[in-house]
Scaffold this active site. Structure first.
Site, short mmCIF file in Angstrom:
data_model
loop_
_atom_site.label_atom_id
_atom_site.label_comp_id
_atom_site.label_asym_id
_atom_site.label_seq_id
_atom_site.Cartn_x
_atom_site.Cartn_y
_atom_site.Cartn_z
N GLY A 37 0.84 -1.20 0.01
CA GLY A 37 -0.01 -0.02 0.00
C GLY A 37 0.76 1.31 0.06
N THR A 38 0.32 2.32 -0.48
CA THR A 38 1.31 3.49 -0.83
C THR A 38 0.82 4.61 0.16
OG1 THR A 38 0.17 4.05 -2.65
CG2 THR A 38 2.15 2.97 -3.12
N THR A 39 0.26 5.75 -0.42
CA THR A 39 0.27 6.96 0.29
C THR A 39 -0.90 7.41 1.21
OG1 THR A 39 1.41 7.92 -1.54
CG2 THR A 39 0.45 9.46 -0.06
N ALA A 89 3.23 4.91 -7.74
CA ALA A 89 2.71 3.99 -7.08
C ALA A 89 1.29 4.41 -6.40
CB ALA A 89 3.78 3.21 -5.99
#
Length: 271
Positions: free
Chosen positions: A49-51, A224
């Site tokens: 998972g990113t931001t 991403a």
């Protein structure tokens, strides 16, 4: 039906209000960080998972996350959830290895509920943040093999009457942030946007708009991080935590606010 007998502990070994300690004794494989594989090559395609962002405003905190998860150079999911309630007045946002991160969220939710049932009262916000630090620290063996989990934690402190934001490092170090924090691969871009526009008198709606603009700015720079998807109607997950508790912002409101932001400076217009 679970037919396993309820556990009994001698007075000297009673784990008390710690559900994690109960789990360590009854099912140690269920504790975050246990059973991590010992080969790095198997982790190449781990879903990440990113931001995510957490921003304080006058009456509480807004947490938000984009919806993209990646595995190597591929998009593994366009609809992953990264913002969760921890209990009625706090939330947790995840970045890093998605599988262990979601398991950590579930364990943290159960831990807080277990503590309240055993002690008859809930933990303070500082106490919850400390509990989460211990769980992140327990994940260190897995993190050393690439399964890094670094959450953001935020909540409404009813004793102080303010929202508060906490970040962590991979060793379980806990740091309280003054006004906001971000995490994930696009976090630096989101943080720069927030830093340039945050102010003390933000309202709930101002803060939601700022979180959305920060995520869009991150998506502009970081492959991403997912931007708004108008075709599939996929928008960031947003929650508000204030004196009324943890409240997810409904998709229709997020979509309407996100569409208002499109065409703004984060898309290059006016720059």
């Amino acid at each position: 039906m679970n037919e396993a007998p309820l556990p009994f502990f001698s007075p000297g070994s009673d784990p008390g209000s710690s559900f994690v300690d109960v789990l360590r004794r009854m099912a140690p494989h269920g504790v975050a960080g246990s059973g991590a594989p010992d080969v790095g090559t198997a982790l190449v395609d781990t879903v990440h998972g990113t931001t995510v962002v957490a921003i304080r405003f006058a009456d509480g905190v807004v947490m938000a996350g984009d919806r993209r998860a990646t595995a190597g150079m591929s998009i593994a999911s366009r609809r992953i959830e990264k913002v969760f309630p921890a209990d009625d007045f706090s939330g947790i946002a995840i970045a890093g290895a998605a599988g262990p991160a979601v398991e950590l969220v579930k364990l943290f939710q159960v831990q807080l509920e277990h503590y309240e049932k055993i002690e008859g009262d809930g933990l303070s916000l500082d106490g919850k943040a400390n509990q989460l630090a211990g769980m992140v620290r327990a994940n260190l063996p897995a993190a050393m093999q690439g399964l890094v989990v670094v959450p953001l934690f935020a909540g409404y402190d009813d004793r102080r009457g303010i929202g508060r934001v906490f970040s962590y490092d991979v060793t379980g170090g806990k740091y309280e942030e003054a006004d906001f924090q971000t995490n994930g691969s696009g976090g630096v871009h989101a943080r720069n946007w927030i830093k340039a526009t945050w102010r003390e008198d933000l309202t709930r709606n101002d803060c939601i708009d700022l979180a959305l603009r920060a995520l869009f700015a991150a998506a502009d720079e970081d492959a991403a991080t997912g931007g708004p998807d108008l075709v599939r109607r996929i928008f960031p997950t947003v929650a508000v935590i204030d004196a009324q508790g943890f409240t997810p912002v409904i998709d229709d409101e997020v979509a309407a606010r996100a569409e208002q932001q499109l065409g703004g400076r984060e898309e290059g217009a006016g720059l």
